[in-house]
Structure formats: C-alpha cells, structure tokens
Motif scaffolding. Structure first.
Motif, PDB file in Angstrom:
ATOM      1  N   LYS A   7     -12.838 -14.384  38.567  1.00 58.35           N
ATOM      2  CA  LYS A   7     -14.224 -13.880  38.543  1.00 58.35           C
ATOM      3  C   LYS A   7     -14.756 -13.745  39.962  1.00 58.35           C
ATOM      4  CE  LYS A   7     -15.120 -15.959  34.016  1.00 58.35           C
ATOM      5  NZ  LYS A   7     -15.775 -17.069  33.290  1.00 58.35           N
ATOM      6  N   GLU A   8     -14.414 -14.709  40.817  1.00 61.30           N
ATOM      7  CA  GLU A   8     -14.834 -14.635  42.223  1.00 61.30           C
ATOM      8  C   GLU A   8     -14.195 -13.443  42.924  1.00 61.30           C
ATOM      9  OE1 GLU A   8     -15.256 -19.517  42.569  1.00 61.30           O
ATOM     10  OE2 GLU A   8     -13.530 -18.477  43.455  1.00 61.30           O
ATOM     11  N   ARG A   9     -12.925 -13.178  42.619  1.00 60.71           N
ATOM     12  CA  ARG A   9     -12.250 -12.020  43.202  1.00 60.71           C
ATOM     13  C   ARG A   9     -12.952 -10.724  42.794  1.00 60.71           C
ATOM     14  NH1 ARG A   9      -8.569 -12.516  47.416  1.00 60.71           N
ATOM     15  NH2 ARG A   9      -7.065 -14.156  46.990  1.00 60.71           N
ATOM     16  N   LEU A  10     -13.342 -10.630  41.530  1.00 62.42           N
ATOM     17  CA  LEU A  10     -13.993  -9.414  41.039  1.00 62.42           C
ATOM     18  C   LEU A  10     -15.317  -9.185  41.760  1.00 62.42           C
ATOM     19  CD1 LEU A  10     -13.318  -7.236  38.948  1.00 62.42           C
ATOM     20  CD2 LEU A  10     -14.646  -8.523  37.279  1.00 62.42           C
ATOM     21  N   GLU A  11     -16.054 -10.256  42.005  1.00 62.27           N
ATOM     22  CA  GLU A  11     -17.315 -10.140  42.740  1.00 62.27           C
ATOM     23  C   GLU A  11     -17.049  -9.697  44.182  1.00 62.27           C
ATOM     24  OE1 GLU A  11     -19.263 -13.902  42.379  1.00 62.27           O
ATOM     25  OE2 GLU A  11     -19.528 -13.701  40.203  1.00 62.27           O
ATOM     26  N   ALA A  12     -16.000 -10.255  44.798  1.00 59.47           N
ATOM     27  CA  ALA A  12     -15.665  -9.867  46.168  1.00 59.47           C
ATOM     28  C   ALA A  12     -15.236  -8.399  46.229  1.00 59.47           C
ATOM     29  CB  ALA A  12     -14.569 -10.772  46.725  1.00 59.47           C
ATOM     30  N   GLU A  13     -14.455  -7.957  45.242  1.00 62.38           N
ATOM     31  CA  GLU A  13     -14.071  -6.542  45.189  1.00 62.38           C
ATOM     32  C   GLU A  13     -15.310  -5.647  45.248  1.00 62.38           C
ATOM     33  OE1 GLU A  13     -10.118  -6.787  42.264  1.00 62.38           O
ATOM     34  OE2 GLU A  13     -11.831  -5.540  41.736  1.00 62.38           O
ATOM     35  N   ALA A  14     -16.302  -5.980  44.407  1.00 62.52           N
ATOM     36  CA  ALA A  14     -17.522  -5.169  44.345  1.00 62.52           C
ATOM     37  C   ALA A  14     -18.221  -5.151  45.700  1.00 62.52           C
ATOM     38  CB  ALA A  14     -18.456  -5.707  43.265  1.00 62.52           C
ATOM     39  N   GLY A  15     -18.204  -6.305  46.381  1.00 66.14           N
ATOM     40  CA  GLY A  15     -18.843  -6.389  47.679  1.00 66.14           C
ATOM     41  C   GLY A  15     -18.170  -5.510  48.724  1.00 66.14           C
ATOM     42  N   TRP A  16     -16.847  -5.501  48.736  1.00 64.25           N
ATOM     43  CA  TRP A  16     -16.125  -4.678  49.722  1.00 64.25           C
ATOM     44  C   TRP A  16     -16.238  -3.192  49.398  1.00 64.25           C
ATOM     45  CZ3 TRP A  16     -15.199  -6.257  54.302  1.00 64.25           C
ATOM     46  CH2 TRP A  16     -15.014  -7.631  54.540  1.00 64.25           C
ATOM     47  N   LEU A  17     -16.201  -2.841  48.122  1.00 69.24           N
ATOM     48  CA  LEU A  17     -16.396  -1.431  47.753  1.00 69.24           C
ATOM     49  C   LEU A  17     -17.793  -0.964  48.155  1.00 69.24           C
ATOM     50  CD1 LEU A  17     -14.670  -1.479  44.246  1.00 69.24           C
ATOM     51  CD2 LEU A  17     -13.831  -0.292  46.287  1.00 69.24           C
ATOM     52  N   ALA A  18     -18.775  -1.853  47.986  1.00 68.66           N
ATOM     53  CA  ALA A  18     -20.148  -1.514  48.376  1.00 68.66           C
ATOM     54  C   ALA A  18     -20.249  -1.326  49.891  1.00 68.66           C
ATOM     55  CB  ALA A  18     -21.112  -2.605  47.910  1.00 68.66           C
ATOM     56  N   MET A  19     -19.543  -2.186  50.654  1.00 70.43           N
ATOM     57  CA  MET A  19     -19.577  -2.018  52.111  1.00 70.43           C
ATOM     58  C   MET A  19     -18.961  -0.683  52.512  1.00 70.43           C
ATOM     59  SD  MET A  19     -18.075  -4.297  55.258  1.00 70.43           S
ATOM     60  CE  MET A  19     -19.311  -5.575  55.084  1.00 70.43           C
ATOM     61  N   GLY A  20     -17.868  -0.309  51.861  1.00 70.28           N
ATOM     62  CA  GLY A  20     -17.261   0.984  52.155  1.00 70.28           C
ATOM     63  C   GLY A  20     -18.237   2.126  51.922  1.00 70.28           C
ATOM     64  N   ARG A  21     -18.951   2.073  50.795  1.00 66.21           N
ATOM     65  CA  ARG A  21     -19.931   3.121  50.503  1.00 66.21           C
ATOM     66  C   ARG A  21     -21.051   3.118  51.552  1.00 66.21           C
ATOM     67  NH1 ARG A  21     -18.952   1.183  45.232  1.00 66.21           N
ATOM     68  NH2 ARG A  21     -20.834  -0.094  45.268  1.00 66.21           N
ATOM     69  N   GLN A  22     -21.499   1.930  51.900  1.00 61.64           N
ATOM     70  CA  GLN A  22     -22.584   1.792  52.873  1.00 61.64           C
ATOM     71  C   GLN A  22     -22.182   2.340  54.240  1.00 61.64           C
ATOM     72  OE1 GLN A  22     -23.480  -2.336  53.618  1.00 61.64           O
ATOM     73  NE2 GLN A  22     -24.726  -1.868  55.397  1.00 61.64           N
ATOM     74  N   ARG A  23     -20.917   2.082  54.630  1.00 57.42           N
ATOM     75  CA  ARG A  23     -20.456   2.512  55.949  1.00 57.42           C
ATOM     76  C   ARG A  23     -19.886   3.927  55.936  1.00 57.42           C
ATOM     77  NH1 ARG A  23     -19.182  -1.125  59.807  1.00 57.42           N
ATOM     78  NH2 ARG A  23     -19.084   0.799  61.022  1.00 57.42           N
TER      79      ARG A  23
END
Length: 289
Positions: free
Chosen positions: A129-145
């Motif tokens: 579950k923690e990995r899934l949350e981290a995935e979402a965070g990194w995908l969001a950073m990619g979109r942001q950048r």
C-alpha cells in the motif's frame, strides 16, 4: 547525462552498469559508509543518504542530475518525495526523466489469473500500500515537472549472488508446496536494461518488469539442483512450514504478471525465463556473484 540512483543496492548497481558509458556520470546513495568504497569501485560517485536530510554535497550533486532513479522503500512516506517537496524544480533544475522502482505486490492477490498494468490494484500488505502511494507521488511529480516518470513494477529479483544455487549451497533452499501457487521473477540485469530502455525512449507510466514465465517456486529449486547435480531439498507443505510473517505474506498473493506492454514498446529481455537464465548463470560461473 547525470544519473542519480537513490538506494544504490543490488538493483541500483545493475542500473548503474546499464547506464555506464562515455559522457555519462553516475551517482548513487547508500545509508552505509562501508558501502561507499564498493560503489566507487563500480564507477559510481557515492553519497550518504539517511532518508532524513539532504546534505550540502548531495544538494550540489542534484543540480545537474538529468535522470533520477528512486529505489528506496517508502516506509510511511517516500523519503525523497518528502524532502523534495515543492522544491524539486530548484533542487533538480535539469531533470529529464524519473524512474521509480516499485513492486508487482501492489496488485495484490488475483487467484493465479493473468494481470497487466490495467488490472486494478488491491494491495494486501502495508508495504505494498505504501508503494502504491509512492507511485502516485512520483507520477504526480512527473506531471508537475513535465517530464516522463516511469514506474517499474518489479517481480521477484534474482541474479549473480542471489539465486537458487546460492541457497542450495548454503543449505537454506526450501521446496515449499502450495497448490497452484505461481510467481514471476526478473533477472537483475534485465532491470538495469529496462530502466535504460525506458529512459532512452523518454517513456513514462506503469510498466511490469518481469519475465515471460510465471511458475511454481519449487520448480526453480528443482531446476537449480538438477543443474548443480545435487538432490533438491524435500518437499514441505506450505501450510505447516515455519515461515516468517513476511515470507508467508508473499504466498498470500498469487498472480501471473504480463510484460506485454514493455515488450510492445520494443524491449527484449535477455533472460526471458528461469530455465535459460539459471543455465546461463551456472555455465558462466558467476552465480556466486
């Protein structure tokens, strides 16, 4: 190109080898001062990172990083996402690509059915579950950048120094039998090559990094023992075997993971299945690492 690998351990070092070449700087972090020399000998500029703070040397190194690979387990929250926060643009001004190493554990249990990147995730363990949350965070950073962010969902990792031959030699190999249980695997060199491939092609999104042949775990032990010319350990019923809670939890998830998306993108595995991979490890003599 400057590649920075956070958590430059077994998989991270294989990724470093895949990127190595003319004009490529490779940096990596470790929690252990003792491991810094080994990274240096592998051509990796080593930095200490405790997951709590970015020291001045690491901040300076980030300034010209173009390719960021994060392989540190998140815990309650991804340590690097937390530290970068809203400052990623100033800390990583030259960023071109992000790779995040996750796990097929995020899919949870699918009763042995075939799954792919479109399959809903129903993670069972807290760490998944923690990995899934981290995935979402990194995908969001990619979109942001505005840069590609690839999430590499890894199957069970093995290769030189970590394999059934080593376990047989040490006497720790176990032939656990659980009806209809299968796992996928991935050779560590293919993790490195897949990471390089995704970055070279500026690909982002979800990718299963896994072999072509899910199979019962006991079959891997039997095949390795055959190649070694030794007797495999006796069969043990999973239900009555003494296992750590983590080891038992792995057997609570049963699925066949497809790598069709990765292959459709043009990537070819060097070690597509465990029989040929074990044979190669045994024949070239590098199985001990």
């Amino acid at each position: 190109m400057h590649v920075m690998i956070f958590g430059c351990g077994y998989s991270g070092t294989a990724i470093a080898r895949a990127f190595a070449g003319d004009g490529v700087r490779i940096s990596g972090t470790t929690r252990s001062a003792e491991k810094m020399d080994a990274l240096g000998q592998a051509g990796i500029k080593a930095y200490l990172f405790d997951g709590e703070t970015l020291d001045e040397g690491l901040i300076q190194a980030l300034a010209d990083v173009t390719h960021l690979v994060q392989s540190i387990a998140p815990g309650k929250a991804d340590p690097l996402l937390r530290l970068l926060g809203e400052d990623s643009a100033s800390l990583l001004p030259r960023l071109e690509w992000i790779g995040y190493l996750s796990t097929v554990g995020v899919y949870g249990d699918h009763k042995g059915a075939w799954i792919d990147e479109e399959t809903p995730c129903v993670p069972v363990s807290g760490r998944s579950k923690e990995r899934l949350e981290a995935e979402a965070g990194w995908l969001a950073m990619g979109r942001q950048r505005g840069v590609p962010a690839a999430v590499l969902r890894l199957s069970g990792i093995y290769g030189p120094g970590r394999n059934a031959f080593c376990n047989l030699e040490k006497g720790t190999a176990r032939r656990l039998i659980k009806k209809d249980q299968v796992f996928n695997r991935i050779r560590v060199e293919d993790i490195g090559a897949a990471t390089r491939f995704l970055s070279d092609h500026s690909l982002g999104g979800l990718y299963n990094i896994t072999d072509n042949r899910p199979g019962p775990p006991q079959d891997v032990i039997v095949e390795a023992a055959r190649l070694m010319g030794v007797e495999p350990p006796p069969e043990q019923a999973f239900e009555t075997a003494e296992l750590t809670p983590m080891a038992r939890s792995f057997y609570g998830e049963n699925k066949r993971v497809s790598n069709a998306k990765l292959r459709a993108a043009g990537f070819e595995l060097s070690f597509p299945d465990y029989p040929m991979s074990l044979a190669q490890l045994w024949q070239d003599g590098r199985w001990r690492g």
